[in-house]
Design an enzyme around this catalytic site. Structure first.
Site, PDB file in Angstrom:
ATOM      1  N   HIS A  64      45.990  37.528  -8.695  1.00 23.24           N
ATOM      2  CA  HIS A  64      45.119  37.572  -9.868  1.00 23.24           C
ATOM      3  C   HIS A  64      44.601  38.981 -10.071  1.00 23.24           C
ATOM      4  O   HIS A  64      44.616  39.820  -9.164  1.00 23.24           O
ATOM      5  CB  HIS A  64      43.952  36.581  -9.756  1.00 23.24           C
ATOM      6  N   CYS A  65      44.157  39.247 -11.279  1.00 22.55           N
ATOM      7  CA  CYS A  65      43.423  40.471 -11.588  1.00 22.55           C
ATOM      8  C   CYS A  65      42.216  40.010 -12.413  1.00 22.55           C
ATOM      9  O   CYS A  65      41.801  38.855 -12.291  1.00 22.55           O
ATOM     10  CB  CYS A  65      44.300  41.502 -12.309  1.00 22.55           C
ATOM     11  N   GLU A  66      41.674  40.860 -13.232  1.00 23.73           N
ATOM     12  CA  GLU A  66      40.475  40.472 -13.973  1.00 23.73           C
ATOM     13  C   GLU A  66      40.741  39.292 -14.909  1.00 23.73           C
ATOM     14  O   GLU A  66      39.984  38.327 -14.939  1.00 23.73           O
ATOM     15  CB  GLU A  66      39.927  41.665 -14.763  1.00 23.73           C
TER      16      GLU A  66
END
Length: 165
Positions: A64-66
């Protein structure tokens, strides 16, 4: 994700790695408990080189990222590509056959599951307090991407009916 962290799938998952692809200042500002911060190509390569897997164990990776729209998917694809290269002669074998991307990213997860985050906070990539950090990591990101093949734009051929990529 919350169910995974709460052990609902403990009988199906032997080992879980949560890969947080955000920049270090974002990760330090709040992350999913137990996540590791791998935010560039070199870190992904080192992870692949240093992680021992077994065909008898189910090692699940969740990226995941933001928002899970740019950095997370890009590093997910990189790990899959490197894993394919590493196992080319053993196709279709993979060291990490089960990988996922957290829908909505950390921002959405944090809004509904703060209890799984540490510290219980959220640092946006574009936070004014970290504008210099962002500039630093973006410059580095451009140099990491320098070896990437440029994506070709789609175009319509002479008949106007077919797309070529």
């Amino acid at each position: 994700m919350s169910d995974v962290l709460n052990g609902v799938y403990r009988n199906q998952i032997d080992h879980l790695t949560i890969v947080d692809c955000r920049y270090p200042y974002e990760y330090d500002g709040g992350h999913i408990k137990g996540a590791i911060n791998l935010y560039n190509k070199q870190a992904i390569k080192e992870f692949l080189d240093n992680t021992v897997t077994s065909p008898n164990k189910n090692h699940v990776i969740i990226f995941h990222c933001e928002f899970s729209t740019e950095r997370g998917p890009k590093l997910y694809r990189l790990l899959r590509s490197l894993d394919r290269e590493l196992n080319a002669e053993l196709y279709p074998r993979l060291n990490f056959p089960e990988m996922y991307l957290l829908e909505g990213g950390y921002k959405e997860f944090f809004q509904t599951h703060k209890e799984h985050c540490f510290p219980q906070s959220y640092m946006p990539m574009l936070h004014k307090k970290h504008s210099e950090d962002l500039r630093h990591f973006r410059v580095k990101s451009k140099s990491w991407a320098a070896g990437d093949k440029p994506r070709q734009k789609s175009r319509v051929n002479g008949s106007g009916t077919r797309l070529c990529f």
